[in-house]
Scaffold this active site. Structure first.
Site, PDB file in Angstrom:
ATOM      1  N   ASP A   1       0.871  -1.168   0.000  1.00 29.72           N
ATOM      2  CA  ASP A   1       0.000   0.000   0.000  1.00 29.72           C
ATOM      3  C   ASP A   1       0.914   1.226   0.000  1.00 29.72           C
ATOM      4  OD1 ASP A   1      -1.674   2.156   0.756  1.00 29.72           O
ATOM      5  OD2 ASP A   1      -3.009   0.801   1.850  1.00 29.72           O
TER       6      ASP A   1
ATOM      7  N   TYR B   1      -9.584  16.195  -4.282  1.00 29.89           N
ATOM      8  CA  TYR B   1      -8.929  15.429  -5.363  1.00 29.89           C
ATOM      9  C   TYR B   1      -8.112  16.388  -6.234  1.00 29.89           C
ATOM     10  CZ  TYR B   1      -8.054  12.576  -9.475  1.00 29.89           C
ATOM     11  OH  TYR B   1      -7.426  11.921 -10.504  1.00 29.89           O
TER      12      TYR B   1
ATOM     13  N   LEU C   1     -11.051  12.587 -18.849  1.00 29.04           N
ATOM     14  CA  LEU C   1     -11.897  11.445 -18.468  1.00 29.04           C
ATOM     15  C   LEU C   1     -11.456  10.157 -19.172  1.00 29.04           C
ATOM     16  CD1 LEU C   1     -15.165  13.521 -18.638  1.00 29.04           C
ATOM     17  CD2 LEU C   1     -14.367  12.348 -16.571  1.00 29.04           C
TER      18      LEU C   1
HETATM   19  P1  NDP Z   1      -7.965   2.609 -11.413  1.00 26.80           P
HETATM   20  O1  NDP Z   1      -8.872   2.691 -10.239  1.00 26.80           O
HETATM   21  O2  NDP Z   1      -8.352   1.721 -12.542  1.00 26.80           O
HETATM   22  O3  NDP Z   1      -6.489   2.226 -10.946  1.00 26.80           O
HETATM   23  C1  NDP Z   1      -5.924   2.749  -9.772  1.00 26.80           C
HETATM   24  C2  NDP Z   1      -4.665   1.964  -9.447  1.00 26.80           C
HETATM   25  O4  NDP Z   1      -4.054   2.567  -8.282  1.00 26.80           O
HETATM   26  C3  NDP Z   1      -4.948   0.524  -9.124  1.00 26.80           C
HETATM   27  O5  NDP Z   1      -3.991  -0.308  -9.733  1.00 26.80           O
HETATM   28  C4  NDP Z   1      -4.819   0.458  -7.608  1.00 26.80           C
HETATM   29  O6  NDP Z   1      -4.284  -0.801  -7.215  1.00 26.80           O
HETATM   30  C5  NDP Z   1      -3.770   1.542  -7.351  1.00 26.80           C
HETATM   31  N1  NDP Z   1      -3.900   2.049  -5.992  1.00 26.80           N
HETATM   32  C6  NDP Z   1      -4.942   2.748  -5.462  1.00 26.80           C
HETATM   33  N2  NDP Z   1      -4.740   2.966  -4.157  1.00 26.80           N
HETATM   34  C7  NDP Z   1      -3.547   2.388  -3.846  1.00 26.80           C
HETATM   35  C8  NDP Z   1      -2.798   2.256  -2.646  1.00 26.80           C
HETATM   36  N3  NDP Z   1      -3.250   2.769  -1.486  1.00 26.80           N
HETATM   37  N4  NDP Z   1      -1.627   1.594  -2.677  1.00 26.80           N
HETATM   38  C9  NDP Z   1      -1.174   1.071  -3.831  1.00 26.80           C
HETATM   39  N5  NDP Z   1      -1.819   1.163  -5.005  1.00 26.80           N
HETATM   40  C10 NDP Z   1      -3.010   1.811  -5.009  1.00 26.80           C
HETATM   41  O7  NDP Z   1      -7.812   4.121 -11.923  1.00 26.80           O
HETATM   42  P2  NDP Z   1      -6.959   4.773 -13.122  1.00 26.80           P
HETATM   43  O8  NDP Z   1      -6.179   3.767 -13.855  1.00 26.80           O
HETATM   44  O9  NDP Z   1      -7.879   5.639 -13.871  1.00 26.80           O
HETATM   45  O10 NDP Z   1      -6.016   5.730 -12.265  1.00 26.80           O
HETATM   46  C11 NDP Z   1      -4.607   5.717 -12.370  1.00 26.80           C
HETATM   47  C12 NDP Z   1      -4.092   7.133 -12.127  1.00 26.80           C
HETATM   48  O11 NDP Z   1      -4.600   7.988 -13.151  1.00 26.80           O
HETATM   49  C13 NDP Z   1      -4.513   7.765 -10.801  1.00 26.80           C
HETATM   50  O12 NDP Z   1      -3.428   8.483 -10.271  1.00 26.80           O
HETATM   51  C14 NDP Z   1      -5.643   8.714 -11.216  1.00 26.80           C
HETATM   52  O13 NDP Z   1      -5.782   9.782 -10.326  1.00 26.80           O
HETATM   53  C15 NDP Z   1      -5.124   9.159 -12.566  1.00 26.80           C
HETATM   54  N6  NDP Z   1      -6.126   9.719 -13.469  1.00 26.80           N
HETATM   55  C16 NDP Z   1      -7.223   9.006 -13.824  1.00 26.80           C
HETATM   56  C17 NDP Z   1      -8.145   9.555 -14.699  1.00 26.80           C
HETATM   57  C18 NDP Z   1      -9.401   8.862 -15.091  1.00 26.80           C
HETATM   58  O14 NDP Z   1     -10.331   9.554 -15.589  1.00 26.80           O
HETATM   59  N7  NDP Z   1      -9.522   7.552 -14.942  1.00 26.80           N
HETATM   60  C19 NDP Z   1      -7.914  10.888 -15.268  1.00 26.80           C
HETATM   61  C20 NDP Z   1      -6.746  11.554 -14.802  1.00 26.80           C
HETATM   62  C21 NDP Z   1      -5.874  10.977 -13.954  1.00 26.80           C
HETATM   63  P3  NDP Z   1      -4.785  -1.658  -5.948  1.00 26.80           P
HETATM   64  O15 NDP Z   1      -6.218  -1.302  -5.675  1.00 26.80           O
HETATM   65  O16 NDP Z   1      -4.582  -3.088  -6.372  1.00 26.80           O
HETATM   66  O17 NDP Z   1      -3.856  -1.258  -4.864  1.00 26.80           O
HETATM   67  C1  8X3 Z   2      -9.594  12.136 -13.208  1.00 22.53           C
HETATM   68  C2  8X3 Z   2     -10.314  13.025 -14.150  1.00 22.53           C
HETATM   69  O1  8X3 Z   2     -12.143  14.756 -14.300  1.00 22.53           O
HETATM   70  O2  8X3 Z   2     -12.628  12.714 -13.085  1.00 22.53           O
HETATM   71  O3  8X3 Z   2      -8.457  12.733 -12.717  1.00 22.53           O
HETATM   72  O4  8X3 Z   2     -11.181  14.390 -12.142  1.00 22.53           O
HETATM   73  S1  8X3 Z   2     -11.613  13.759 -13.372  1.00 22.53           S
END
Ligand code: NDP
Ligand code: 8X3
Length: 251
Positions: A58, A151, A183
């Site tokens: 984590d 966030y 998104l």
């Molecule tokens: P997902 O929820 O699909 O993936 C998130 C990943 O982060 C998982 O692999 C999860 O693994 C890991 N994670 C979360 N919390 C922890 C923790 N406490 N310790 C270790 N690992 C952790 O989301 P996304 O792929 O979309 O997100 C990836 C990144 O992209 C994030 O930083 C998010 O903020 C960013 N992002 C996402 C966007 C979107 O619209 N989806 C847009 C902009 C940015 P596990 O649960 O196995 O630990």
């Molecule tokens: C994730 C994109 O617009 O949901 O970082 O915050 S948004």
């Protein structure tokens, strides 16, 4: 020649998983996340293409980060590419109604977790005067939207940390990049809405959102750019999205 090693946090789903997959032809991979079953499944798949090490911890737990990354076997100790991707939004609430647990999760994972991992990985990069850190920020780190203040604050922090790292690491030849997606349909909204899949689906309704693979493709481009080239900051939106809050939905 041996492939360089990339470490991807949050490789158990979404952007991190797609990134590990797309880098497997060019990099040896350390894939991280809490869900061990998913890490093993991905490792089995990717080990057809490259060497893979799985590490389950984590990112909020500094002792766990230090223990997982501080004692890597020699053949994995030199990390050329760190992708700080682990992160999520927790909740979507007005500031006066939001939960402190959600605030803690976002600050602890998206900001402090990124710092903990980076702190353990950097010394080898600094010693070798070589390396690349790619931080996954967000459009939410460029523009604030209603009910997203914490966030957004966490992702503004990622933007500041990216800029600061680039300054501090400049004399060591280490590249630092932020990738800022809009998104992207992953498990992100399912986590934000605490498992409410219908509400999560509605976020991406009526337009074509980005996919995790779209972002992985950009990460690959940035990572494989010639060593004298640093892409500092890349913001990527779906064509239907014009800003953090303006999306052209057909329905
Ligand atoms: P997902 O929820 O699909 O993936 C998130 C990943 O982060 C998982 O692999 C999860 O693994 C890991 N994670 C979360 N919390 C922890 C923790 N406490 N310790 C270790 N690992 C952790 O989301 P996304 O792929 O979309 O997100 C990836 C990144 O992209 C994030 O930083 C998010 O903020 C960013 N992002 C996402 C966007 C979107 O619209 N989806 C847009 C902009 C940015 P596990 O649960 O196995 O630990
Ligand atoms: C994730 C994109 O617009 O949901 O970082 O915050 S948004």
């Amino acid at each position: 020649m041996t492939k360089p090693t990339a470490l991807v946090t949050g490789a158990t789903s979404g952007i991190g998983e797609a990134t590990a997959r797309i880098l497997s032809p060019t990099h040896r991979l350390i894939i991280c996340g809490r869900r061990e079953d998913r890490l093993s499944k991905l490792a089995t798949e990717l080990s057809q293409a490259t060497d893979v090490l799985t590490l389950s911890f984590d990112v909020r737990d500094k002792a766990a980060v230090d223990s997982a990354l501080g004692k890597l076997p020699d053949e994995w100790a030199s990390i050329a590419l760190l992708i700080n991707n682990a992160g999520n939004a927790h909740g979507l609430d007005h500031i006066h109604e939001a939960s402190v647990d959600d605030w803690d999760a976002m600050i602890d994972i998206n900001v402090k977790g990124l710092l903990y991992v980076t702190q353990v990985v950097l010394p080898e990069m600094v010693k070798s005067n070589h390396g690349h850190v790619i931080n996954i920020g967000s459009i939410a780190g460029k523009e604030v939207y209603e009910r997203g203040s914490v966030y957004c604050a966490s992702k503004f922090a990622v933007d500041a940390l990216t800029q600061g790292m680039r300054l501090d690491l400049n004399s060591h030849g280490i590249r630092v990049t932020s990738i800022n997606p809009g998104l992207v349909e992953t498990e992100f909204s399912i986590v934000r809405f605490k498992g409410d899949e219908d509400r999560a689906k509605s976020v991406y309704a009526g337009f074509q959102p980005l996919t995790a693979e779209d972002i992985a493709d950009a990460i690959r481009y940035v990572a494989l750019a010639p060593p004298h080239v640093t892409v500092t900051d890349m913001t990527i939106l779906a064509t239907a999205q014009a800003s953090a809050t303006k999306v052209n939905r057909r329905s």
